[in-house]
Design a protein around this motif. Structure first.
Motif, PDB file in Angstrom:
ATOM      1  N   GLN A  82       0.864  -1.187   0.000  1.00 20.35           N
ATOM      2  CA  GLN A  82       0.000   0.000   0.000  1.00 20.35           C
ATOM      3  C   GLN A  82       0.907   1.245   0.000  1.00 20.35           C
ATOM      4  O   GLN A  82       1.146   1.866   1.043  1.00 20.35           O
ATOM      5  N   ILE A  83       1.400   1.578  -1.186  1.00 16.80           N
ATOM      6  CA  ILE A  83       2.430   2.613  -1.320  1.00 16.80           C
ATOM      7  C   ILE A  83       1.935   3.977  -0.829  1.00 16.80           C
ATOM      8  O   ILE A  83       2.641   4.694  -0.120  1.00 16.80           O
ATOM      9  N   GLY A  84       0.719   4.346  -1.195  1.00 22.27           N
ATOM     10  CA  GLY A  84       0.171   5.645  -0.797  1.00 22.27           C
ATOM     11  C   GLY A  84       0.018   5.765   0.705  1.00 22.27           C
ATOM     12  O   GLY A  84       0.414   6.770   1.310  1.00 22.27           O
ATOM     13  N   TYR A  85      -0.532   4.729   1.320  1.00 23.41           N
ATOM     14  CA  TYR A  85      -0.741   4.736   2.765  1.00 23.41           C
ATOM     15  C   TYR A  85       0.596   4.719   3.511  1.00 23.41           C
ATOM     16  O   TYR A  85       0.790   5.441   4.493  1.00 23.41           O
ATOM     17  N   GLY A  86       1.535   3.906   3.015  1.00 24.13           N
ATOM     18  CA  GLY A  86       2.868   3.852   3.612  1.00 24.13           C
ATOM     19  C   GLY A  86       3.596   5.179   3.488  1.00 24.13           C
ATOM     20  O   GLY A  86       4.312   5.598   4.401  1.00 24.13           O
TER      21      GLY A  86
END
Length: 293
Positions: free
Chosen positions: A257-261
């Motif tokens: 979850q690139i955006g959340y990370g």
């Protein structure tokens, strides 16, 4: 003059390109991703979601637990490492023999890679064949599951960090002590100053910049604690050792979850900046106050 400026720019260009490529660009890219729902395995394009990721973070009890664990670890580790480092530096400064061997021996833990330190301690702390439980058995204690017991895991990680990084604090503070003029001590002794007075009025003011540097560097470093936690406990048991970096890894790398990370990363950056700026401002304010006085 123009040719000299071009020459200087040409010499700096490789470093600037490297800095932009490895620091500035990834930082800006992370900021932009933090406002999207970017999921690595999703076939559709990432969508702009505004501050949704940040709102979700603040509502996640695991993230809040990670922040609390990190801040608690930072306060305890920095305080103990600085105090122990100062005590050892003062002890060695008062000694006259065996200094070379002691200095080298004390610095060995700080020279080891964190991964090596974690693996060595993992073997030593094993509840089946670890040397620490074996030694405790002579006193009728144990065996203890140091890394999986919710009452012991956090303190065990803390102990390992103190063992590894107290030598770093000692090295900087010992160097600061060596720079203190012996004439100041002699003058204070002539005036009848006690050991405590010598420490308070001569040693401490002289080593204060070194002391502040140790606290600042260790504060920033403990915020980035990851390798020991990830190797030894994985954030468990029951998230008692989960840190911000470990949470970011779990969401951004493991769950993709690139955006959340990325949003979690930006929160961590803001926290580090807040602690660092507040600490520097307080230090500068204290030094100005002392100077005026």
């Amino acid at each position: 003059m123009h040719s000299k400026w071009r020459f200087q720019l040409g010499m700096l260009a490789p470093v600037l390109i490297l800095l932009i490529g490895l620091t500035v660009f990834p930082f800006i890219y992370t900021i932009l991703n933090s406002f999207t729902d970017y999921y690595y395995l999703a076939s559709d394009a990432k969508q702009f979601v505004g501050f949704d990721n940040y709102a979700r973070l603040l509502q996640d009890p695991l993230f809040m637990q990670s922040i609390w664990n990190t801040v608690k670890f930072m306060v305890l580790a920095v305080s103990i490492e600085t105090a122990l480092g100062l005590a050892i530096a003062l002890l060695l400064d008062s000694m006259r023999r065996g200094l070379r061997v002691l200095r080298v021996s004390l610095l060995l833990p700080a020279l080891l890679p964190p991964v090596t330190v974690a693996l060595v301690w993992q073997m030593m702390l094993s509840n089946h064949n670890g040397i620490i439980n074996y030694m405790l058995s002579f006193f009728g204690a144990g065996p203890f599951n140091f890394l999986m017991d919710i009452r012991l895991a956090f303190n065990t990680i803390l102990l390992i960090d103190i063992w590894q990084w107290t030598p770093f604090a000692f090295l900087l503070l010992y160097a600061a002590l060596q720079a203190v003029s012996r004439a100041q001590y002699e003058a204070a002794k002539v005036d009848g100053a006690s050991r405590w007075s010598l420490f308070r009025h001569v040693t401490l003011p002289n080593i204060l910049p070194g002391l502040l540097l140790v606290i600042l560097l260790r504060t920033i470093d403990t915020f980035r604690l990851f390798d020991k936690v990830n190797l030894l406990t994985g954030g468990g048991p029951a998230n008692s050792t989960a840190t911000i970096t470990q949470y970011i890894y779990r969401q951004g790398v493991y769950n993709l979850q690139i955006g959340y990370g990325a949003a979690a990363s930006m929160v961590m950056v803001l926290l580090v900046l807040a602690f660092t700026v507040a600490y520097i401002m307080r230090s500068l304010g204290g030094s100005r106050h002392g100077h005026h006085r």
